[in-house]
Every structure is written in structure tokens, then in C-alpha cells.
Design an enzyme around this catalytic site. Structure first.
Site, PDB file in Angstrom:
ATOM      1  N   VAL A  59      31.122   8.412  52.771  1.00 28.15           N
ATOM      2  CA  VAL A  59      30.294   9.247  51.903  1.00 28.15           C
ATOM      3  C   VAL A  59      29.759  10.412  52.740  1.00 28.15           C
ATOM      4  O   VAL A  59      28.971  10.205  53.666  1.00 28.15           O
ATOM      5  CB  VAL A  59      29.127   8.460  51.280  1.00 28.15           C
ATOM      6  N   GLY A 312      29.200   9.856  41.347  1.00 34.85           N
ATOM      7  CA  GLY A 312      29.631  10.283  42.674  1.00 34.85           C
ATOM      8  C   GLY A 312      29.486   9.155  43.666  1.00 34.85           C
ATOM      9  O   GLY A 312      29.651   7.982  43.319  1.00 34.85           O
ATOM     10  N   GLU A 313      29.208   9.509  44.909  1.00 34.99           N
ATOM     11  CA  GLU A 313      29.001   8.552  45.997  1.00 34.99           C
ATOM     12  C   GLU A 313      30.268   7.801  46.395  1.00 34.99           C
ATOM     13  O   GLU A 313      30.250   6.992  47.307  1.00 34.99           O
ATOM     14  CB  GLU A 313      27.934   7.497  45.641  1.00 34.99           C
ATOM     15  N   GLY A 314      31.376   8.024  45.705  1.00 36.06           N
ATOM     16  CA  GLY A 314      32.569   7.220  45.921  1.00 36.06           C
ATOM     17  C   GLY A 314      32.612   5.978  45.056  1.00 36.06           C
ATOM     18  O   GLY A 314      33.477   5.114  45.238  1.00 36.06           O
TER      19      GLY A 314
END
Length: 361
Positions: A59, A312-314
């Protein structure tokens, strides 16, 4: 900037892999996208017996000067506060990585905050205290852009050396949907008004303001010679580092998990630099952020999931990872018609069972 040497995935094994998939004890195509996924993974690893090893998600976090223009519903300090949340294990990406045994690292690519030394789980790779405001000039210098790409490549190479062959990329940065929207408009040739989303939850007035800011910025920077120029003008340190990470991962022959809107914007830059990177990428989900569906459609790629996620964030990459495990598992472990003594489909479309009493079906 480092010159990457990415080999296009060889299709020499494609016929053999497809035959192996088709010979499993199921109707042709019955496992749908899992079959396509198994084929891609086998081709990436150039084997009929692929394996997933030591999965990682990185991240990348950074701040954006364009946040000064009020394009986000949250203040800029949320970036560093969320990084601390990642480090402490309290974010969604932490939960999903723990659930699926994925190693998580957070990278300070350019957060406007000085973190304490020696925070476990944080990779210190700060280029500057956030990018410049691209309404007033380029977000990054060419030197900063190259530094981002090169340093992220080194991080990925270090992870690869520890036996990782599958890697995902996430991000954190207040106002980074604004940067990604600009890149989408340029790379997809779509009017910016169709690219801009509500990000972290803008109301109607703030949403319209975001469109106006981006429209003005794109008019001011109306000449773009290369992908790197576009990245430097409108990107972010985290986006540029994801670009370098993806290119390096592809050079190493790793499976790349592409997350949502911002990560896909980074992918577009990487793909413009070297089109062969696409062979190694699995597009994990369709973000609910406005524009991502059009972005994926413009690139002619189909994501694995559509869960209306937009965090988001993966997180999309982490949630999709078990599908890769299932694809590899069925390819390696599922019986074939021959091994299970099960009759294959006849020319007329009917099926028969073998008379062997030990048949499992």
C-alpha cells in the site's frame, strides 16, 4: 529512469494448458472465469502446474497538492492518520490480508507527515512532503517521477527475492481520485466530466467544484508528449511508485493484482511505458467509483469481481486473491475424465458413465 525488460508471456503452452482444463471432470467452460484465470496463471508461470507463493500487497501512501483546492471531503491529515491505522492493523486491508495470509507492507511514498523511526511494517520511501498543486504547475518534477519508479522497483525486487510470485498494489492519499481522474481522461480520451467521481463522498456542490478544478487544470497543461510527462503533471508519488512496482513485477514474471480506480490509473501509465505488462495483470474488481467501469472498458479488460467496493487500499486485490487460489487448485488437483474413469461428452452431446465401479461419479 530504469529501463525495464519485460518479456511478453509465451503462448507456447496455451494449447496444452487449455486441453488440461478441458479434460477436467466438468462440462467445457463450466468453471467460467476460473478457467480463464487458471490459463493466464499457467501462461505467466510457463507451467501446467502453477503455484502461488508468499503473496504480498504493498500500500503506497502519499499526499497531493491539489487537495488545497477542496476536491476531497476529508482533510489532508487523514492520509497519515490512515497510514498509522494500517501500521496498527485496524484497516480493512489489514483484516483481509490476515484472513488470506497475505503479507502487507505500507510505503510512505510522500506523505505530508514525519513518521517516527522504525515503525514495523512501514517502508520509508518518501520523495517529498506531498506533490505540488497541479492547478498551478506540474505535480512532480521529472527527477521525482524517475525516483519514484526506480525506488519502487527496488522494493518489489527485494520482495521477489524472498520468494514472492504474486503481488498486489494498493494506495492511500487524500485527493488521489482527482489525480487518477485526470490520468484517465488523458489516457482514455474521455471528457473529464465523465471521469470524475465523488471520491470519499462529495456532495453535489463539491462534486461540481472538483470537475471545474480538473477542467481548468487540463486546459492549463494542454501538451503531453509522453506517458511520463502526463504522470509527472497530474500524478502522485504513490501512483508513480505503483507504476514502477508493476513494471518491475512484470519483469520478474510475477502475477500482478490490479486493485481499483487509482491502481488502474497507475496501470495505464505502466502499460503505456511497456505494453507487455498487461500479460501479467489480473484485474481484481470493478470499483464503484465513477469512471472505473469506463476505464476498464476502454482497456478491454474484464474484472473478476463487482462488489460495489470503492475503498482502495488494495482491498479489491485482497478479496479477489482466493479466486486465484481456487483457479490453481482446480488445475492441479481436480481429476480428469481419464483419471476418474468418467466418459467424456459424445459427439451428439450426450454423456455416459464408465462401467468401472470405482468411478467417483
Amino acid at each position: 529512469m530504469k529501463k525495464f525488460r519485460i518479456k511478453p508471456v509465451s503462448t507456447a503452452l496455451q494449447a496444452q494448458l487449455q486441453k488440461k482444463i478441458d479434460q477436467k471432470t466438468k462440462p467445457l467452460g463450466a468453471l467460467g472465469k476460473l478457467e480463464t484465470l487458471a490459463l493466464q496463471i499457467g501462461l505467466i508461470q510457463h507451467t501446467q502446474k502453477p503455484a502461488l507463493s508468499n503473496p504480498h500487497i504493498l500500500v503506497f501512501a502519499a499526499d497531493h497538492g491539489i487537495a488545497e483546492e477542496g476536491v476531497s471531503a476529508y482533510p489532508q491529515e487523514v492520509t497519515w492518520q490512515m497510514v498509522m491505522n494500517f501500521i496498527q492493523g485496524g484497516a480493512a486491508i489489514n483484516v483481509f490480508c490476515r484472513q488470506h495470509n497475505i503479507t502487507l507492507h505500507v510505503v510512505d511514498a510522500g506523505v505530508k507527515y514525519i513518521f517516527p523511526d522504525n515503525l514495523q511494517g512501514l517502508i520509508y520511501n518518501k520523495v517529498a512532503m506531498g506533490t505540488a498543486n497541479f492547478l498551478k504547475g506540474p505535480a512532480m518534477t521529472s527527477e521525482q517521477t524517475a525516483r519514484c519508479i526506480n525506488s519502487a522497483a527496488e522494493i518489489v525486487s527485494s520482495i521477489y527475492s524472498k520468494g514472492c510470485n504474486v503481488i498486489g498494489f494498493g494506495e492511500m492519499g487524500i485527493a488521489n481520485t482527482t489525480a487518477a481522474s485526470a490520468l484517465m481522461s488523458l489516457f482514455c480520451d474521455i471528457p473529464v466530466s465523465q471521469c470524475v467521481g465523488r471520491g470519499t463522498g462529495l456532495d453535489d456542490k463539491a462534486f461540481q467544484h472538483k470537475i471545474e478544478v480538473l477542467t481548468q487544470a487540463l486546459k492549463q497543461h494542454n501538451k503531453h508528449d509522453t506517458a511520463l510527462t502526463m504522470l509527472a503533471t497530474f500524478g502522485g508519488f504513490e501512483i508513480a511508485q505503483i507504476v514502477g512496482g508493476m513494471l518491475q513485477a512484470a519483469e520478474h514474471g510475477m502475477i500482478i493484482l490490479v486493485d481499483g480506480f487509482i491502481a488502474t490509473a497507475a496501470y495505464m501509465v505502466a502499460q503505456a511505458i511497456d505494453p507487455a505488462v498487461k500479460d501479467y495483470c489480473i484485474f481484481c474488481h470493478q470499483s464503484h467509483e465513477r469512471g472505473h467501469a469506463m476505464m476498464l472498458q476502454a482497456m478491454d479488460v474484464e474484472p473478476l469481481l463487482d462488489l460495489h467496493m470503492r475503498l482502495g487500499e488494495g482491498t479489491g486485490a485482497a478479496v479477489a486473491y482466493p479466486l486465484l487460489q481456487s483457479a490453481v487448485a482446480f488445475l492441479n488437483e481436480m481429476a480428469s475424465f481419464e483419471s476418474a474413469s468418467v466418459s467424456e461428452r459424445s459427439d451428439s452431446g450426450s454423456t455416459q458413465r464408465k462401467t468401472d465401479p470405482t468411478s467417483v461419479l
